[in-house]
Design a protein around this motif. Structure first.
Motif, short mmCIF file in Angstrom:
data_model
loop_
_atom_site.label_atom_id
_atom_site.label_comp_id
_atom_site.label_asym_id
_atom_site.label_seq_id
_atom_site.Cartn_x
_atom_site.Cartn_y
_atom_site.Cartn_z
N GLY A 44 17.98 43.18 53.47
CA GLY A 44 18.23 44.33 52.88
C GLY A 44 19.48 45.10 52.89
O GLY A 44 20.12 44.86 53.97
N ARG A 45 19.64 46.19 52.05
CA ARG A 45 21.02 46.86 52.54
C ARG A 45 20.71 47.93 53.28
O ARG A 45 19.38 48.34 53.57
N SER A 46 21.54 48.56 53.78
CA SER A 46 21.36 49.56 54.89
C SER A 46 20.69 50.67 54.08
O SER A 46 21.20 50.98 52.99
N GLY A 47 19.62 51.34 54.75
CA GLY A 47 18.89 52.47 54.08
C GLY A 47 17.68 51.70 53.46
O GLY A 47 16.84 52.65 52.94
N THR A 68 6.88 33.75 67.93
CA THR A 68 7.12 34.42 66.68
C THR A 68 8.26 35.21 66.62
O THR A 68 8.77 35.68 67.57
N MET A 69 9.23 34.97 65.59
CA MET A 69 10.39 35.66 65.52
C MET A 69 10.74 36.43 64.16
O MET A 69 10.35 36.12 63.00
N VAL A 70 11.02 37.58 64.21
CA VAL A 70 11.56 38.36 63.18
C VAL A 70 12.89 38.89 63.30
O VAL A 70 13.33 39.36 64.25
N VAL A 71 13.88 38.66 62.32
CA VAL A 71 15.17 38.69 62.46
C VAL A 71 15.50 39.84 61.03
O VAL A 71 15.00 39.53 59.85
N VAL A 72 16.12 40.74 61.41
CA VAL A 72 16.86 41.77 60.37
C VAL A 72 18.26 41.40 60.35
O VAL A 72 18.93 41.27 61.18
N THR A 73 18.79 41.30 59.17
CA THR A 73 20.06 40.83 58.76
C THR A 73 20.49 41.19 57.40
O THR A 73 19.54 41.19 56.50
N HIS A 74 21.71 41.34 57.03
CA HIS A 74 22.12 41.34 55.72
C HIS A 74 22.93 40.24 55.42
O HIS A 74 23.68 39.86 54.10
N ASP A 76 11.80 30.86 58.32
CA ASP A 76 11.00 30.05 57.39
C ASP A 76 11.00 30.56 56.09
O ASP A 76 10.54 30.09 55.11
N ARG A 77 10.93 31.91 56.31
CA ARG A 77 10.52 32.64 55.11
C ARG A 77 11.62 34.01 54.97
O ARG A 77 11.97 34.50 55.96
N VAL A 78 12.15 34.13 53.90
CA VAL A 78 13.12 35.37 53.59
C VAL A 78 12.52 36.13 52.72
O VAL A 78 12.24 36.07 51.97
N LEU A 79 12.45 37.70 53.51
CA LEU A 79 11.71 38.72 52.60
C LEU A 79 13.00 39.72 52.42
O LEU A 79 13.97 39.81 53.04
#
Lengths: 226, 408
Positions: A42-45, A198-204, A214-217
């Motif tokens: 997601g974009r910043s904000g 379990t892994m959660v990664v935030v990135t742009h 495994d899944r991209v939201l």
């Protein structure tokens, strides 16, 4: 060490700036299976970092429920959230957040101090983790003597110190050149294969998102885009 | 829960990264604790000096002084009172058997000649030999006056330190003329510290020529009808008992003198209490002023802690993220400020003692190194560390982890 199952439903988060209430998350629903890897783009904000902070129990939601394993942590007070972070969650940040006054081993052992692990055991486990991330030879260096990629390896080793059930990363390769990026991405692969966290990664970064998820939201305006 | 070992090691590492800043905070505490310890030492020294000066005149002795009576009132007085006399001693001992040995002295205007140097201020003291015991007179050469001297009416005398110093050559064996008789010097007194603030200044004996009381009456001046003696000193068991003695003797003497108020009683314990009270008020003022500098030192520590915290917000965020609770963060910074204050306290104690010692040396004051002062200083510095470290530590612990992590 198994991964944690996460279930968020109707999560809202509203900041108050003076008299103005700024809603950042508008009822986010998210289920993550134990050991699953999820990337959030997601974009910043867009609210992705706010969501990550709530998932990581650094911040409490304004509304909604959050099941971490079997526990509803939405109503936890600061002390119980701290305890949960200490025992079950590991963080990796874009800017590493290593303490410059401590050696590499001490940095890796730091979370174990708060978990009351004895100094001897702390050291043993920190050395093991450093071997795992490929820095077995740099125990007594200070962070400023390491390259960016090496620093992030130390940070990953630190995030694993208390054998977390959930590993969170906020732009983990954002500060690295492309070669170091590849190394870090494959290190995350190794870690996941080894621990099943379990892994959660935030990135742009599209590439990072697909490599680590495994899944991209996708998030925008405080919701998941459908 | 504070894990002291870890916290202390971490704090010391922190101090290494900011040596100048930490030293300045330390200096403030050193000065603060140092001035408190210094003042306490000087105050304690003054208290002990008081006790010593009281004991220099015989601590467990109550003194009765004849008041000066104007010549014109003498005529009417003598009908009722004979003034202070040896008769009083006998009557007092009969009435109050608890009283111990008694000694008396009379200061006469009789001139002493054949003395070198300035003789105008030399006083002739006719005294019963026990005065040497009761007024703690130390004989450094020769001997004191003896009961036998008095019984045999010997013409011998003991001279004070100042009088003896004026002679060339040996003093013992010399003869001095007193009135119309010659007296042989048989002893010399050691110097006595002058204490003009005491009712009986021990320094008087430095310029005194002491002769046996009975000999003096026989050969120099016959007993006068009024006021045979000037000072009567009576021994009791302890310093504290002098208060009782003063209260008991007063009414007896008043009866003996038929209501004429012509004597004054001096109880060392009473002087001691008064002086102690004055001194302790002074001490409280001094220590309060010193305490202000301790508070200033504490404010310095608080300042440094706030600066440290502002600089380490990112670290606070990281520590919170890896599981530190608010209490952990609070304790971490509290330990740091306590360590600065306590180290400052330890150095300050030495600093304070050195300053007190130098002040004592420079101004000739007695300085006492009380271990209580050391304990108080350590406790006080820990307390300052806790008190002035608490607010910064609470501030640090209340920073939201998300905001702290975003802070760069």
């Amino acid at each position: 060490m198994a991964g944690a199952r996460l279930a968020l439903s109707g999560i809202t988060r509203t900041y108050t700036r003076g008299d103005v209430r700024v809603p950042v998350l508008h009822g986010v629903d998210l289920e993550i299976a134990a050991g699953e890897r999820v990337s959030i783009m997601g974009r910043s904000g867009s609210g992705k970092s706010t969501l990550l902070n709530i998932i990581g129990c650094l911040d409490a939601p304004s509304g909604g429920s959050y099941l971490f394993g079997d526990e509803d942590v939405a109503g936890f007070d600061d002390d119980r959230l701290s305890m949960l972070r200490r025992t079950s969650i590991g963080f990796v940040f874009q800017s590493f957040h290593l303490l410059p006054s401590l050696t590499v081993v001490e940095n890796v052992g730091l979370p174990m101090e708060y978990a009351h692990v004895s100094p001897r055991e702390r050291h043993t486990r920190a050395v093991e983790l450093l071997e795992l991330v490929g820095l077995g030879h740099r125990h007594d260096h200070r962070p400023n003597e390491l390259s960016g990629g090496e620093r992030q390896r130390v940070a990953i080793a630190r995030s694993l110190a208390n054998q977390p059930r959930l590993l969170l990363a906020d732009e983990p390769t954002g500060a690295l050149d492309s070669r170091a990026q590849d190394a870090i991405l494959s290190l995350f692969e190794t870690v996941h294969a080894r621990f099943g966290t379990t892994m959660v990664v935030v990135t742009h970064d599209e590439r990072v998102a697909h490599a680590l998820g495994d899944r991209v939201l996708h998030m925008s305006d405080g919701r998941f885009a459908t | 829960m504070i894990r002291w070992g870890t916290e202390v090691r971490r704090s010391l590492g922190q101090f290494r990264t900011h040596p100048l800043r930490t030293s300045l905070a330390l200096l403030g505490m050193v000065l603060g604790v140092g001035s408190v310890v210094g003042m306490m030492s000087i105050g304690e020294g003054a208290q002990r000096e008081i006790v010593r000066s009281i004991e220099a005149l015989g601590g467990n002795v109550v003194h009765i002084r004849a008041k000066d009576v104007p010549q014109e009132r003498l005529g009417e007085l003598v009908n009722d009172s004979r003034g202070l006399s040896r008769e009083d001693v006998r009557a007092l001992k009969a009435t109050l058997p608890e009283l111990g040995r008694a000694a008396w002295a009379r200061f006469s205007p009789v001139g002493v000649s054949d003395l070198p140097g300035d003789t105008t201020s030399v006083r002739l003291v006719s005294a019963s030999p026990l005065i040497f015991d009761l007024h703690r007179l130390d004989v450094v050469q020769g001997r004191a006056l003896l009961a036998l001297d008095e019984a045999a009416g010997r013409r011998v005398c003991v001279v004070g330190a100042d009088v003896a110093r004026a002679f060339d050559g040996p003093v013992l064996g010399r003869r001095v003329r007193i009135g119309y008789a010659y007296f042989e010097i048989v002893g010399v007194l050691g110097p006595k510290p002058a204490r003009r603030d005491l009712p009986l200044d021990p320094g008087t004996y430095n310029r005194a020529v002491i002769v046996p009381f009975d000999t003096a009456i026989e050969t120099l001046a016959p007993a006068e009808p009024y006021k045979e003696i000037d000072v009567l000193s009576i021994e009791v068991d302890t310093l504290e008992r002098t208060l009782w003695a003063k209260r008991a003797i007063g009414p007896v003497l008043r009866t003996l003198h038929r209501g004429v108020d012509d004597v004054e009683l001096v109880a060392p314990e009473e002087i001691l209490q008064q002086k102690r009270e004055t001194q302790s008020i002074l001490n409280i003022v001094l220590i309060s002023i010193a305490a202000i500098s301790l508070v200033v030192g504490g404010i310095g520590v608080m300042n440094i802690m706030l600066a440290n915290i502002m600089e380490r917000i990112g670290e606070i965020g990281l520590r919170r993220a890896i599981g530190a609770s608010r209490a952990d963060i609070r304790d971490q910074f509290l330990v740091e400020s306590v360590i600065i204050c306590f180290s400052g306290g330890v150095i300050g104690v030495f600093f304070g003692y050195i300053v007190a010692f130098l002040v004592g040396l420079g101004f000739g004051l007695e300085v006492a190194f009380a271990w209580e002062a050391t304990l108080v200083a350590f406790a006080l510095s820990m307390l300052v560390g806790l008190a002035f470290g608490l607010w910064p530590a609470l501030r640090a612990s209340s920073i939201h982890p998300v905001e702290a992590l975003q802070h760069e």
